[in-house]
Design a protein around this motif. Sequence first.
Motif, PDB file in Angstrom:
ATOM      1  N   ALA A  10      59.105  28.945  80.319  1.00 32.18           N
ATOM      2  CA  ALA A  10      59.862  28.399  79.182  1.00 32.18           C
ATOM      3  C   ALA A  10      58.925  27.911  78.092  1.00 32.18           C
ATOM      4  CB  ALA A  10      60.764  27.259  79.655  1.00 32.18           C
ATOM      5  N   LEU A  11      57.889  27.189  78.497  1.00 35.15           N
ATOM      6  CA  LEU A  11      56.923  26.670  77.528  1.00 35.15           C
ATOM      7  C   LEU A  11      56.228  27.811  76.797  1.00 35.15           C
ATOM      8  CD1 LEU A  11      55.248  24.074  76.513  1.00 35.15           C
ATOM      9  CD2 LEU A  11      53.527  24.889  78.132  1.00 35.15           C
ATOM     10  N   LEU A  12      55.856  28.833  77.563  1.00 35.19           N
ATOM     11  CA  LEU A  12      55.152  29.975  76.985  1.00 35.19           C
ATOM     12  C   LEU A  12      56.023  30.666  75.933  1.00 35.19           C
ATOM     13  CD1 LEU A  12      52.390  31.330  77.545  1.00 35.19           C
ATOM     14  CD2 LEU A  12      53.653  33.035  78.860  1.00 35.19           C
TER      15      LEU A  12
ATOM     16  N   ASP B 106      58.532  29.302  74.160  1.00 36.73           N
ATOM     17  CA  ASP B 106      58.623  28.432  72.983  1.00 36.73           C
ATOM     18  C   ASP B 106      57.333  28.491  72.173  1.00 36.73           C
ATOM     19  OD1 ASP B 106      61.119  27.683  73.746  1.00 36.73           O
ATOM     20  OD2 ASP B 106      60.515  25.752  74.623  1.00 36.73           O
ATOM     21  N   ALA B 107      56.219  28.431  72.880  1.00 37.15           N
ATOM     22  CA  ALA B 107      54.920  28.417  72.207  1.00 37.15           C
ATOM     23  C   ALA B 107      54.703  29.713  71.434  1.00 37.15           C
ATOM     24  CB  ALA B 107      53.802  28.219  73.237  1.00 37.15           C
ATOM     25  N   TYR B 108      55.055  30.831  72.055  1.00 30.96           N
ATOM     26  CA  TYR B 108      54.854  32.120  71.401  1.00 30.96           C
ATOM     27  C   TYR B 108      55.739  32.237  70.158  1.00 30.96           C
ATOM     28  CZ  TYR B 108      54.727  37.140  70.590  1.00 30.96           C
ATOM     29  OH  TYR B 108      54.591  38.367  70.016  1.00 30.96           O
ATOM     30  N   ARG B 109      57.006  31.860  70.310  1.00 27.53           N
ATOM     31  CA  ARG B 109      57.945  31.941  69.181  1.00 27.53           C
ATOM     32  C   ARG B 109      57.465  31.092  68.006  1.00 27.53           C
ATOM     33  NH1 ARG B 109      62.546  32.238  72.159  1.00 27.53           N
ATOM     34  NH2 ARG B 109      62.453  30.022  72.550  1.00 27.53           N
ATOM     35  N   THR B 110      56.929  29.922  68.310  1.00 25.14           N
ATOM     36  CA  THR B 110      56.482  29.021  67.246  1.00 25.14           C
ATOM     37  C   THR B 110      55.184  29.504  66.607  1.00 25.14           C
ATOM     38  OG1 THR B 110      57.510  27.169  68.379  1.00 25.14           O
ATOM     39  CG2 THR B 110      55.848  26.630  66.728  1.00 25.14           C
ATOM     40  N   LEU B 111      54.225  29.887  67.434  1.00 21.95           N
ATOM     41  CA  LEU B 111      52.906  30.208  66.897  1.00 21.95           C
ATOM     42  C   LEU B 111      52.862  31.544  66.161  1.00 21.95           C
ATOM     43  CD1 LEU B 111      50.491  28.954  69.701  1.00 21.95           C
ATOM     44  CD2 LEU B 111      51.240  27.790  67.625  1.00 21.95           C
ATOM     45  N   ARG B 112      53.745  32.477  66.527  1.00 21.13           N
ATOM     46  CA  ARG B 112      53.654  33.772  65.851  1.00 21.13           C
ATOM     47  C   ARG B 112      54.261  33.708  64.446  1.00 21.13           C
ATOM     48  NH1 ARG B 112      58.392  37.439  68.728  1.00 21.13           N
ATOM     49  NH2 ARG B 112      60.067  36.071  68.091  1.00 21.13           N
TER      50      ARG B 112
ATOM     51  N   SER C  54      56.587  27.426  87.644  1.00 18.17           N
ATOM     52  CA  SER C  54      56.560  28.738  87.021  1.00 18.17           C
ATOM     53  C   SER C  54      57.706  28.884  86.026  1.00 18.17           C
ATOM     54  CB  SER C  54      56.589  29.836  88.095  1.00 18.17           C
ATOM     55  OG  SER C  54      57.776  30.577  88.051  1.00 18.17           O
ATOM     56  N   LEU C  55      58.849  28.296  86.361  1.00 14.43           N
ATOM     57  CA  LEU C  55      59.970  28.280  85.409  1.00 14.43           C
ATOM     58  C   LEU C  55      59.601  27.509  84.147  1.00 14.43           C
ATOM     59  CD1 LEU C  55      63.342  27.649  87.306  1.00 14.43           C
ATOM     60  CD2 LEU C  55      62.824  29.465  85.674  1.00 14.43           C
TER      61      LEU C  55
ATOM     62  N   SER D 150      52.934  35.984  80.591  1.00 17.02           N
ATOM     63  CA  SER D 150      54.336  36.072  81.004  1.00 17.02           C
ATOM     64  C   SER D 150      54.464  36.807  82.327  1.00 17.02           C
ATOM     65  CB  SER D 150      55.174  36.809  79.952  1.00 17.02           C
ATOM     66  OG  SER D 150      55.216  36.087  78.775  1.00 17.02           O
ATOM     67  N   ARG D 151      53.736  37.913  82.414  1.00 18.50           N
ATOM     68  CA  ARG D 151      53.793  38.687  83.670  1.00 18.50           C
ATOM     69  C   ARG D 151      53.300  37.854  84.836  1.00 18.50           C
ATOM     70  NH1 ARG D 151      52.173  42.989  80.517  1.00 18.50           N
ATOM     71  NH2 ARG D 151      49.977  42.648  80.976  1.00 18.50           N
ATOM     72  N   ARG D 152      52.190  37.185  84.625  1.00 15.05           N
ATOM     73  CA  ARG D 152      51.575  36.469  85.747  1.00 15.05           C
ATOM     74  C   ARG D 152      52.310  35.190  86.118  1.00 15.05           C
ATOM     75  NH1 ARG D 152      45.396  36.795  86.173  1.00 15.05           N
ATOM     76  NH2 ARG D 152      46.113  35.978  88.166  1.00 15.05           N
ATOM     77  N   LEU D 153      53.055  34.642  85.152  1.00 14.70           N
ATOM     78  CA  LEU D 153      53.764  33.389  85.436  1.00 14.70           C
ATOM     79  C   LEU D 153      55.226  33.626  85.789  1.00 14.70           C
ATOM     80  CD1 LEU D 153      52.372  31.306  82.442  1.00 14.70           C
ATOM     81  CD2 LEU D 153      51.944  30.815  84.850  1.00 14.70           C
ATOM     82  N   HIS D 154      55.650  34.887  85.792  1.00 13.79           N
ATOM     83  CA  HIS D 154      57.067  35.189  85.974  1.00 13.79           C
ATOM     84  C   HIS D 154      57.606  34.583  87.276  1.00 13.79           C
ATOM     85  CE1 HIS D 154      60.838  37.333  86.185  1.00 13.79           C
ATOM     86  NE2 HIS D 154      60.658  37.660  84.924  1.00 13.79           N
TER      87      HIS D 154
END
Lengths: 230, 139
Positions: free
Chosen positions: A90-92, A94-100, A85-86, A66-70
């Motif tokens: 956004a994908l990151l 969604d992916a984090y919310r789903t996978l955790r 980067s946007l 997240s930091r590096r893609l901000h």
Amino acid sequence: MSTTLTTSAPATCWACSTALGESPLLCVACGKVQPTTSLDYFHAFALARKLQIDLPGLEREFHRLSRRLHPDRFARATPQEQEWSLAATALLNDAYRTLRDPIARVEYLLKLEGLEIGEEHAGVNKRADRQPPADLLEEVFELNMQLEEMRMTQKMGESDPSLQRDLKSARTKFETLLSEVDNDLATQGRAWDEGDAATRPAAAKAMAALLDRRRYLRNLVRDVNQVLGA
Amino acid sequence: MAYSDKVLDHYNNPRNVGALDKSSDEVGTGLVGAPECGDVMRLQIRVNPETQVIEEAKFRTFGCGSAIASSSLATEWVKGKTVDEALGIKNTDIVKELALPPVKIHCSVLAEDAIRAAIGDWKKKNHVSEAVEVAVAAK
């Protein structure tokens, strides 16, 4: 809703041609953001399609990426990179919310594997083999009737202690059933992770059935809590 | 998502809510569920043993507005039909009548399943042998 869930990301950085390692969202060599077209969530974190996940590791990786893609870091980059980067951020998210979330993770994986899961696919999916077992239906129906009775009693401003007791024991029972389902899901999840092309379809099917059952139980727990908490 | 006027009408003013005596030989009971969303639907019919006409139908559905409307409509439609005629009711007819959106088609499927299950139960009780619906044993 996107239907292209297949994994077909470029294997090398568009800018410096280095092979993309840790995450296909970011080049480790030159730090350039990468296009996100049709990356699946596992791939975004450079994870195999498995259900047992190192959660602290996932969280660390999420924060790092997240930091590096901000988007702020790309304020002076090309419009194309700003857009990427946007999209990557956004994908990151969604992916984090789903996978955790262990349940969302299973649902997502089964969708990737082509199984029909959840309400949005229900219209396509025709009957019979998906009918839940009769005893579960009887139970669900009975409890719903009891809940209805409780609601009516409450509306009339009376409180019936025996009904209250029944509802509490029903809640305990359904919570127990729910945790049994979750245990079974974990068992099948391990079977998936350790399985191969021959054994995985059976595990996937079992998980889809467990998710169906879980939806009933979750609704029941929610409804009981609603009545008890009112 | 907006419900159609017909769905709203059935939802706000459901027809034939209630129960029939499950133990009666004239009564068939169908209990079905939609695991996609956790709905349950019970549809009951009372059949005239002489004419095989469905004289009374009741339902009880715990679920979304479309599921309630589909089962309410189903009870209206089966009344006055013979059991064999009632088996001709298709979920697509319900979809059309209620203008259900694609994500709610499974509610109409559930109602069709419930009709079949209720008729199946009645046939079983009355030893009406017909191999039409073994698949929807739902029991």
